[in-house]
Design a protein around this motif. Structure first.
Motif, short mmCIF file in Angstrom:
data_model
loop_
_atom_site.label_atom_id
_atom_site.label_comp_id
_atom_site.label_asym_id
_atom_site.label_seq_id
_atom_site.Cartn_x
_atom_site.Cartn_y
_atom_site.Cartn_z
N VAL A 225 0.84 -1.20 0.00
CA VAL A 225 0.00 0.00 0.00
C VAL A 225 0.87 1.25 0.00
N THR A 226 1.84 1.32 0.91
CA THR A 226 2.67 2.53 1.01
C THR A 226 3.60 2.68 -0.19
N LEU A 227 4.08 1.56 -0.74
CA LEU A 227 4.95 1.64 -1.92
C LEU A 227 4.18 2.15 -3.13
N CYS A 228 2.96 1.66 -3.29
CA CYS A 228 2.11 2.14 -4.39
C CYS A 228 1.84 3.64 -4.26
N VAL A 229 1.55 4.07 -3.04
CA VAL A 229 1.26 5.48 -2.81
C VAL A 229 2.48 6.34 -3.15
N ARG A 230 3.67 5.90 -2.69
CA ARG A 230 4.89 6.66 -2.99
C ARG A 230 5.13 6.73 -4.51
N TYR A 231 4.89 5.61 -5.19
CA TYR A 231 5.11 5.57 -6.65
C TYR A 231 4.15 6.52 -7.36
N MET A 232 2.88 6.48 -6.99
CA MET A 232 1.90 7.35 -7.65
C MET A 232 2.17 8.82 -7.36
N GLN A 233 2.57 9.12 -6.12
CA GLN A 233 2.85 10.51 -5.77
C GLN A 233 4.05 11.03 -6.55
N ARG A 234 5.09 10.21 -6.64
CA ARG A 234 6.32 10.66 -7.33
C ARG A 234 6.05 10.91 -8.82
N LYS A 238 -2.82 9.26 -11.14
CA LYS A 238 -4.07 8.97 -10.48
C LYS A 238 -4.22 7.45 -10.41
N PRO A 239 -4.99 6.93 -9.46
CA PRO A 239 -5.19 5.49 -9.38
C PRO A 239 -5.63 4.87 -10.71
N ALA A 240 -6.47 5.60 -11.46
CA ALA A 240 -6.93 5.07 -12.76
C ALA A 240 -5.74 4.89 -13.72
N ASP A 241 -4.78 5.83 -13.68
CA ASP A 241 -3.58 5.71 -14.52
C ASP A 241 -2.74 4.51 -14.10
N PHE A 242 -2.66 4.31 -12.77
CA PHE A 242 -1.89 3.17 -12.24
C PHE A 242 -2.48 1.86 -12.76
N PHE A 243 -3.81 1.71 -12.66
CA PHE A 243 -4.46 0.48 -13.12
C PHE A 243 -4.29 0.30 -14.63
N LYS A 244 -4.37 1.41 -15.37
CA LYS A 244 -4.23 1.35 -16.83
C LYS A 244 -2.82 0.87 -17.21
N ASN A 245 -1.80 1.42 -16.54
CA ASN A 245 -0.41 1.03 -16.83
C ASN A 245 -0.15 -0.43 -16.45
N LEU A 246 -0.76 -0.84 -15.34
CA LEU A 246 -0.61 -2.22 -14.90
C LEU A 246 -1.19 -3.18 -15.95
N LYS A 247 -2.37 -2.86 -16.42
CA LYS A 247 -3.03 -3.73 -17.41
C LYS A 247 -2.23 -3.79 -18.70
N ALA A 248 -1.67 -2.67 -19.10
CA ALA A 248 -0.92 -2.62 -20.37
C ALA A 248 0.42 -3.35 -20.28
N SER A 249 0.91 -3.54 -19.07
CA SER A 249 2.23 -4.17 -18.90
C SER A 249 2.20 -5.68 -19.07
N PHE A 250 1.00 -6.28 -18.91
CA PHE A 250 0.84 -7.74 -18.93
C PHE A 250 1.70 -8.43 -17.85
N LEU A 251 2.00 -7.69 -16.78
CA LEU A 251 2.77 -8.25 -15.66
C LEU A 251 1.85 -8.47 -14.47
N SER A 252 2.29 -9.34 -13.57
CA SER A 252 1.56 -9.48 -12.31
C SER A 252 1.72 -8.19 -11.52
N PHE A 253 0.85 -7.99 -10.54
CA PHE A 253 0.90 -6.77 -9.73
C PHE A 253 2.28 -6.59 -9.10
N GLU A 254 2.82 -7.68 -8.51
CA GLU A 254 4.08 -7.56 -7.78
C GLU A 254 5.24 -7.27 -8.73
#
Length: 822
Positions: A225-234, A238-254
């Motif tokens: 949770v805290t690592l995600c928050v630091r990454y998005m802040q830096r 927005k959370p929507a951008d985070f989810f969009k990038n995750l989906k486009a990467s075809f990688l697992s969350f971790e």
């Protein structure tokens, strides 16, 4: 005796408002039940707690916060484990922490000198009359091959009434602690409401579906949770951008989070990050500072972004980033590994407290082999590039670096069968052809005259049997135990030699002894057990008892206390056991009971040993018996009996036979000092000083000289000054930064009282230079107070001139020291 661990002023209502150990409010609110359980653990009679929870649930942070409930008297020793961790690393770290507490005068050092870290730690637990809390973090990181020894140590801690132990790991290892009664505490993921509240506080607005998705991906783990928050802040996402990038990467969350987290590593000092990823243990911030790739701002940013963790003065990278090494440029990683190999090589010859890296030699050797495994065959790095990684570190690149180019798999990874006794002999060597009177009666010390020069320790296959024995003897005298093993193993292969059966048992014993010195305890035990069977077949009672004692001693040193106790009891209950071994076994049994706070049994074993003392001929055993009995009587405040046995110990006035001579002098001197008899105390401290000087015990010389200097300060200032200088010289020769700082301060105080401000300030500044790289902040503050006293007395202008003069003199001396010799 019942020990109180908690600060009596803290009540349950105060548990969530402590400020001495900062913690995120998110963790605090999510773990109120766990925090209350920790409070009850410190308050209650249970002494072993296992805290478990998944990666990133904040286990260590919550346990660390709970130590703010403890009293000032309670000593907290904590260690964060890694793949490389062995027991000696833990003991070394604890010893360093305890020495710093001695320097702060929060505890007194034990009044007995010890040979290894196991004995040193035991002596602190036995003789420091305060409660201890021991915290072992990241237990799951310990390799299976090293776990048993560490578990034996933890089990030993649970037998000591003044110690409470907390082990932290992802899952409870029931097999490792099957012999222990263990209280358990589980840390859970953050509640969904807590995560939503935290995200809102950090400036993120999520829709209901986004909130569900975020919680599902992070699983509510505090770290994620805290690592995600630091990454998005830096990255201003927005959370929507985070989810969009995750989906486009075809990688697992971790894997996505791992890859994206690297963007939070300041590129200007990326080498520092890769270095921390590769190193498999904590390192001090001060060590990092001497490398060219150190950058304070970059490190602070890594800490802020939860990538690097800080534990006291040490740092380490989260094991979540272990796999990130695959994303690094291979050529850079090879250079880094080569650099690390040479760094460890440069540290190996140094004493533990001299090293920049606070790990054992055993771990350094294993880490050298580990990193060699990843180097390509015939890897030949540009040494200039390697040195540029950190030109500030003094690392030798001699001919032996050729060994690193081979790229062969770890020797340690290979089967260790070749090291075992049965691998040396394909068949048993019994029955023996010699009579039992000949077996084992071989004195390798007298076989041939010792060499007068150093020899090549490489085992030549053409060396004759007698030459191998001669070289083995010399290697043992020079403490080159690897060579002892190699010579002995080679000799044991020469079965056709006429004297083979006579020498074989002794060679096995030499191997066993050498493996013990190399901390390869399992192999040492195997060799001792093997030679014990040889002596049993030959009916050699004395030899069997000696080997059994050595086996028991290894069990004692490796915290297999129950097994050690059984073997020692077997020796004392066997009417055929030699009295020297019986007395020595009683001493070990007393030590086991003393470690477990069994005062009545401790006293009884000493009494039994004393009852047979007239039949004991071994002066080493007698000296230990007299000293330990004196120490027991001293602790019981039986002054007359304590003096009597200290004096009997001193009568064995041979430093080689009596390793307790200096301690006996010193402890007896302290008794007279407490009684107000300074003259007698000076006489006895002088005896301790002379004994240590003869025995080349530099640490002892420092201790005795310091005490003599303080006693003579008012009586004979000239002689006191001499002893102050001797103490400083001894601490420097011993490369002990703790003692050197103390010696500088005492010498500075001496000059300050004499109003010799220049010499006072010079010593205070020297202490400060050392303390800045070695000691905690409160020690540095004490030195600064002294420096400010000089400044106040001189006035600011005169003080600044004096500081400049001292610094200029220091620069001149450095130039002279570094000037090329003619």
């Amino acid at each position: 005796m019942e020990y109180k661990f908690l600060n009596p002023e803290i009540e349950k209502k105060d548990l969530y408002t402590q400020t001495s150990h900062p913690i995120e409010d998110l963790l605090l609110q999510n773990n109120k039940d766990q925090i209350e359980r920790l409070f009850e653990f410190f308050e209650g009679s249970e002494n072993f707690l296992f805290v478990n929870g998944f990666l990133g649930t904040g286990k260590y942070e919550v346990v660390d916060y709970s130590t703010s409930f403890l009293s000032e008297d309670t000593i907290v020793l904590s260690y964060n484990c890694f793949n490389a961790t062995v027991l000696d690393d833990i003991l070394l770290a604890f010893f360093k922490d305890l020495k710093e507490l001695v320097l702060k005068q929060k505890i007194m050092p034990p009044r007995i000198k010890t040979e290894n870290f196991a004995q040193k730690i035991n002596s602190y637990f036995s003789h420091v009359d305060k409660p201890f809390v021991v915290i072992i973090n990241s237990f799951e990181s310990i390799l299976d091959e090293n776990k048993k020894e560490i578990c034996d140590f933890i089990h030993h801690l649970t037998t000591i009434g003044k110690v409470k132990t907390i082990v932290i790991g992802r899952t409870f290892d029931s097999a490792a602690f099957k012999d222990n009664h263990v209280e358990r505490l589980t840390m859970y993921a953050l509640e969904k409401d807590s995560v939503e509240k935290y995200l809102k506080q950090e400036g993120f607005k999520l829709t209901a579906s986004e909130s569900d998705e975020f919680y599902k991906l992070s699983r509510g783990y505090y770290f994620f949770v805290t690592l995600c928050v630091r990454y998005m802040q830096r990255n201003k996402l927005k959370p929507a951008d985070f989810f969009k990038n995750l989906k486009a990467s075809f990688l697992s969350f971790e894997k996505f989070l791992l890859k994206q987290s690297l963007s939070m590593v300041p590129q200007i000092k990326i080498n520092m990050f890769w270095f921390l990823v590769l190193i498999r243990h904590e390192i001090s911030i001060d060590l990092l500072k001497i490398f060219d790739f150190y950058n304070k701002e970059a490190l602070d940013e890594l800490i802020e972004n939860k990538i690097v963790s800080v534990d006291k003065e040490n740092i380490y990278i989260s094991n979540f980033f272990d796999d990130s090494v695959e994303l690094a440029p291979p050529s850079l990683i090879h250079k880094m590994r080569f650099f690390l190999i040479n760094l460890y090589q440069s540290q190996l010859p140094l004493k533990p407290l001299e090293r920049n890296i606070c790990i054992s030699r055993q771990t350094m050797r294993k880490e050298i082999e580990y990193h060699k495994m990843f180097l390509p065959k015939m890897y030949r790095p540009n040494l200039l590039e390697i040195q540029q990684i950190s030109s500030a570190v003094d690392i030798g690149y001699g001919d032996d670096t050729a060994d690193y180019y081979q790229g062969q798999k770890l020797e340690a990874q290979k089967s260790s069968e070749k090291d075992k006794p049965n691998a040396i002999l394909s068949e048993t060597i019994t029955p023996l052809s010699e009579t039992k009177d000949d077996i084992g009666k071989v004195d390798l010390d007298k076989i041939l005259a010792p060499l007068t020069h150093k020899e090549n320790k490489e085992v030549n296959s053409d060396l004759p049997f007698t030459e191998l024995l001669r070289r083995l003897n010399i290697a043992q005298k020079e403490y080159e135990y690897d060579a002892v093993v190699e010579y002995a193993k080679k000799a044991l292969q020469m079965k056709t030699e006429p004297d083979y059966n006579k020498y074989a048992p002794v060679l096995y014993e030499k191997c066993a002894f050498a493996y013990k010195k190399l901390s390869k305890y399992d192999l040492s035990l195997e060799y001792y057990e093997y030679v014990e069977k040889i002596y049993q077949n030959a009916g050699l009672t004395d030899k069997i008892a000696t080997v059994k004692f050595n086996i028991a001693d290894i069990c004692y040193e490796t915290y297999k206390m129950q097994k050690a106790k059984e073997l020692f009891l077997h020796i004392v209950n066997n009417p055929n056991s030699p009295k020297n071994l019986v007395a020595a076994s009683y001493l070990r049994l007393a030590g086991i009971e003393e470690d477990a706070s069994g005062d009545a049994d401790t006293s009884e074993y000493y009494k039994k040993a004393m009852q047979i003392s007239s039949e004991v001929t071994n002066k080493k055993v007698l000296a230990e018996l007299y000293f330990r009995t004196a120490l027991l009587k001293d602790d019981e405040n039986d002054i007359n009996e304590a003096k009597k046995y200290y004096e009997k110990c001193i009568e064995i006035n041979d430093e080689k036979l009596n390793t307790f001579l200096s301690s006996a002098y010193s402890n007896l001197a302290s008794m007279y000092l407490e009684a107000g008899n300074d003259e007698k105390a000076i006489e006895l401290f002088t005896g301790a000083y002379e004994a240590d000087l003869k025995n080349k015990n530099v640490e002892g010389v420092y201790d005795s000289a310091s005490k003599l200097a303080l006693l003579l300060k008012r009586r004979d200032s000239e002689k006191a000054l001499l002893y102050f200088k001797i103490a400083l010289r001894a601490s420097e020769q011993n490369n002990d930064k703790f003692y050197t700082v103390s010696a500088c301060l005492e010498l500075g105080d001496f000059f300050y009282e004499k109003k010799d401000d220049k010499n006072a300030l010079e010593n205070y500044m020297k202490a400060l230079d050392i303390a800045k790289t070695s000691l905690a902040k409160d020690n540095i503050n004490k030195i600064n107070i002294r420096i400010n006293d000089v400044k106040f007395r001189l006035g600011e202008n005169e003080f600044n001139k004096l500081v400049e003069n001292i610094n200029e003199q220091k620069r001149i001396e450095e130039i002279k020291a570094n000037a090329p010799k003619d």
